[in-house]
Design a protein around this motif. Sequence first.
Motif, PDB file in Angstrom:
ATOM      1  N   THR A 210     -71.133 -30.644  85.655  1.00 19.04           N
ATOM      2  CA  THR A 210     -72.011 -29.478  85.675  1.00 19.04           C
ATOM      3  C   THR A 210     -71.722 -28.573  84.480  1.00 19.04           C
ATOM      4  N   VAL A 211     -72.743 -28.348  83.656  1.00 17.24           N
ATOM      5  CA  VAL A 211     -72.642 -27.427  82.523  1.00 17.24           C
ATOM      6  C   VAL A 211     -73.838 -26.483  82.566  1.00 17.24           C
ATOM      7  N   GLY A 212     -73.765 -25.410  81.800  1.00 15.92           N
ATOM      8  CA  GLY A 212     -74.875 -24.465  81.768  1.00 15.92           C
ATOM      9  C   GLY A 212     -74.811 -23.619  80.515  1.00 15.92           C
ATOM     10  N   LYS A 213     -75.911 -22.991  80.186  1.00 15.51           N
ATOM     11  CA  LYS A 213     -75.989 -22.134  79.010  1.00 15.51           C
ATOM     12  C   LYS A 213     -75.657 -20.698  79.421  1.00 15.51           C
ATOM     13  N   THR A 214     -74.656 -20.140  78.714  1.00  9.40           N
ATOM     14  CA  THR A 214     -74.319 -18.737  78.938  1.00  9.40           C
ATOM     15  C   THR A 214     -74.597 -17.969  77.646  1.00  9.40           C
ATOM     16  N   SER A 221     -68.845 -25.174  80.457  1.00  9.31           N
ATOM     17  CA  SER A 221     -68.445 -25.913  81.657  1.00  9.31           C
ATOM     18  C   SER A 221     -68.508 -24.968  82.854  1.00  9.31           C
ATOM     19  N   ARG A 222     -69.268 -25.357  83.861  1.00  7.50           N
ATOM     20  CA  ARG A 222     -69.409 -24.521  85.048  1.00  7.50           C
ATOM     21  C   ARG A 222     -68.548 -25.037  86.193  1.00  7.50           C
ATOM     22  N   SER A 223     -67.677 -25.988  85.893  1.00  8.99           N
ATOM     23  CA  SER A 223     -66.792 -26.556  86.907  1.00  8.99           C
ATOM     24  C   SER A 223     -65.470 -26.921  86.251  1.00  8.99           C
ATOM     25  N   HIS A 224     -64.462 -27.122  87.079  1.00  6.51           N
ATOM     26  CA  HIS A 224     -63.184 -27.638  86.607  1.00  6.51           C
ATOM     27  C   HIS A 224     -63.251 -29.165  86.632  1.00  6.51           C
ATOM     28  N   GLY A 225     -63.009 -29.799  85.496  1.00 10.38           N
ATOM     29  CA  GLY A 225     -63.034 -31.257  85.424  1.00 10.38           C
ATOM     30  C   GLY A 225     -61.629 -31.830  85.476  1.00 10.38           C
ATOM     31  N   ILE A 226     -61.416 -32.824  86.346  1.00  9.75           N
ATOM     32  CA  ILE A 226     -60.087 -33.426  86.520  1.00  9.75           C
ATOM     33  C   ILE A 226     -60.203 -34.936  86.405  1.00  9.75           C
ATOM     34  N   VAL A 227     -59.512 -35.492  85.421  1.00  4.56           N
ATOM     35  CA  VAL A 227     -59.389 -36.940  85.272  1.00  4.56           C
ATOM     36  C   VAL A 227     -58.061 -37.357  85.883  1.00  4.56           C
ATOM     37  N   LEU A 228     -58.084 -38.396  86.711  1.00  8.97           N
ATOM     38  CA  LEU A 228     -56.872 -38.911  87.336  1.00  8.97           C
ATOM     39  C   LEU A 228     -56.657 -40.358  86.907  1.00  8.97           C
ATOM     40  N   LEU A 229     -55.490 -40.635  86.367  1.00  8.68           N
ATOM     41  CA  LEU A 229     -55.066 -41.998  86.085  1.00  8.68           C
ATOM     42  C   LEU A 229     -53.951 -42.328  87.067  1.00  8.68           C
ATOM     43  N   ILE A 264     -51.396 -39.370  86.180  1.00  5.36           N
ATOM     44  CA  ILE A 264     -51.626 -38.540  84.995  1.00  5.36           C
ATOM     45  C   ILE A 264     -52.857 -37.693  85.275  1.00  5.36           C
ATOM     46  N   TYR A 265     -52.687 -36.379  85.235  1.00  5.02           N
ATOM     47  CA  TYR A 265     -53.783 -35.434  85.471  1.00  5.02           C
ATOM     48  C   TYR A 265     -54.234 -34.877  84.120  1.00  5.02           C
ATOM     49  N   LEU A 266     -55.508 -34.991  83.835  1.00  5.94           N
ATOM     50  CA  LEU A 266     -56.103 -34.403  82.642  1.00  5.94           C
ATOM     51  C   LEU A 266     -57.117 -33.371  83.131  1.00  5.94           C
ATOM     52  N   VAL A 267     -56.779 -32.096  82.998  1.00  5.23           N
ATOM     53  CA  VAL A 267     -57.520 -31.030  83.673  1.00  5.23           C
ATOM     54  C   VAL A 267     -58.165 -30.107  82.638  1.00  5.23           C
ATOM     55  N   ASP A 268     -59.481 -30.057  82.669  1.00  4.96           N
ATOM     56  CA  ASP A 268     -60.245 -29.115  81.837  1.00  4.96           C
ATOM     57  C   ASP A 268     -60.732 -27.995  82.748  1.00  4.96           C
ATOM     58  N   LEU A 269     -60.021 -26.868  82.740  1.00  2.81           N
ATOM     59  CA  LEU A 269     -60.379 -25.753  83.609  1.00  2.81           C
ATOM     60  C   LEU A 269     -61.608 -25.035  83.070  1.00  2.81           C
ATOM     61  N   ALA A 270     -62.482 -24.655  83.974  1.00  2.00           N
ATOM     62  CA  ALA A 270     -63.632 -23.852  83.557  1.00  2.00           C
ATOM     63  C   ALA A 270     -63.145 -22.508  83.046  1.00  2.00           C
ATOM     64  N   GLU A 287     -71.467 -19.008  90.253  1.00  9.55           N
ATOM     65  CA  GLU A 287     -70.545 -19.956  89.631  1.00  9.55           C
ATOM     66  C   GLU A 287     -69.337 -19.242  89.043  1.00  9.55           C
ATOM     67  N   GLY A 288     -69.608 -18.155  88.319  1.00  9.59           N
ATOM     68  CA  GLY A 288     -68.518 -17.394  87.715  1.00  9.59           C
ATOM     69  C   GLY A 288     -67.579 -16.815  88.748  1.00  9.59           C
ATOM     70  N   GLU A 289     -68.134 -16.384  89.880  1.00  9.88           N
ATOM     71  CA  GLU A 289     -67.295 -15.838  90.947  1.00  9.88           C
ATOM     72  C   GLU A 289     -66.337 -16.902  91.472  1.00  9.88           C
ATOM     73  N   HIS A 290     -66.853 -18.115  91.712  1.00 10.51           N
ATOM     74  CA  HIS A 290     -65.996 -19.186  92.219  1.00 10.51           C
ATOM     75  C   HIS A 290     -64.978 -19.628  91.170  1.00 10.51           C
ATOM     76  N   ILE A 291     -65.395 -19.656  89.909  1.00  7.35           N
ATOM     77  CA  ILE A 291     -64.452 -20.007  88.841  1.00  7.35           C
ATOM     78  C   ILE A 291     -63.286 -19.017  88.814  1.00  7.35           C
TER      79      ILE A 291
END
Length: 570
Positions: A210-214, A221-229, A264-270, A287-291
């Motif tokens: 989920t992304v959006g124009k601000t 990025s409107r969400s926290h993205g987490i890659v798990l290996l 291995i956690y690869l975390v891109d925080l919003a 969205e911003g409130e939850h972030i």
Amino acid sequence: GAAGPQVLAQPMQQGASLEEETNVRVAARVRPLLPREKAANCVSCVTVQQESRQMIVGTRRSFAFDLVFDVDSTQAEVYEGCVSSLLEGCMQGYNATILAYGQTGSGKTHTMFGSLEAGENQGLAFRAVNMLARLLQEGGGFAGLSVDFSFLEVYNDELYDLLDCQKKLPKQRSTQAHCVPMGLTRRHCKADQMEEQVHAWLREGAATRTVGKTVFNPRSSRSHGIVLLHLCWGSGSQGQKSGSRLLASKSQSLRPTAGAETRIYLVDLAGSERAGLYAMDQDQLKEGEHINLSLSALGRVVGALATGKCKHVPYRDSALTWLLKDAITGTSARVCMVAAVHPGHAAESASTCRYAHQYSALQTTSGTKVPDLTAEVREQKRKVDNLKHAFQKALEGDEYGIAWTLESLSGTVQPTRNARNIVEAHPYLSWTQAHQTKWAVRGQRRDRSGIGRTRATVDVPEPRAPSDPPDGRPLADALAAAIRQLAASGDGDRPERCVEVVFEGRHGRPPVILWYPEDALEEVQPPKSLVDAKVAFEKAEEELKRKQADLKSAQEFCTKEKKGWMTKQE
């Protein structure tokens, strides 16, 4: 003149490695001004001092980190400084975690993922996968290691699987051992195709995220993205010598056991947001409130771990902290946070640096141990209570044995089978009706009236007073005569020493005191089950005292070293 900038944190020692100092590192990276920012005559508010590893925001706010990267730093330099050493820890059984944090538009996603195509702009996630693939392809020591891939996001405090059409996931563990959501997609990576597979899956997940124009970022990025290996250790990964130059020889003895899983956690925080500045509609306000709520929850968790004062760490305050429970502390993971700093907003950049400094407080390993020590003390108290209860039940005895007391566990005696002959042969002592009564009940399982405790041992007892009941001792005149007779006999052998024995009174009666020669008594041993219960209880008490001392020491150390670390600087 004007005062110099205030340093809010101290960096690691020059040349110190991750393993020598801490399992947690914090780096800060400032991105260059964009063409549109330069066109608007924007001037960078951030100055980087490489030698002292400091980042100065404005003129008076200075923050020191383990690593700092200026505007001309490359993706490869950031990877080498922040990520490469984490993989060794992962091969030793630690969870390896990379966190990218910063305000919206500061370059977090660029640092974590960068260009989706191969090249110098590839981000940390792609480079980490490439390194892991090379390790597996080198073979030696990792023949039984398999890797699974997952990609999910936290959006509006809910979990979504980015590899399964953004399927909503429950906040429920798949197993008790790992904090991994139930139903999360896990795609198996083939060693010889790992780079191609994972790169394709990263692109697939990134396209679904989920992304959006601000106001300040056209693709925020409107969400926290987490890659798990998921690294699953099989029997073939044990006991072999690795040919990889990446891993030091010491890691061979620290391999995880067969069947274990490290991640291995690869975390891109919003990006943290100010609604009045960034949001363009009501949905973005939500969205911003939850972030912000999830980032605040992460801050509370880090604060609780770093100060060591909280008995409860609020992991369940948000989906993000619940998911990252195994990843965000230095005790269960080796972590590197990369704080992406915006060069055009001094207030936001200072806030980002303060938050990153907050995470750097986890470098004090005592702070991260306090919650674990608190839980250990609580568990040990329960164990002590259970063992104390079992010991008390063992003291009370059962239908086949007598009751005991703490005092009677040692120095407890009873007359021997031939006690009467020994007493009557002694020059100073005599057999009485009370002696006969105690001898008659010796050995009876439920009658402890024939069991006494020794109180004194002497060569010659004091004479019995005429008013005292018969206890085996003679009166004064008789004792004096016995001593003279013994001396006149010329017998060089000294008589057996005399022992005063106290028998417990029954039914509220006073205790019975009798005297015996030493040879007329035999020690009564408590049952082995009672002795074992006593030893277990005492050992548990000692362990509890040790754990309580460790907890107190850790709390005092954290209070001393981290006092005021969360105080906001103006």
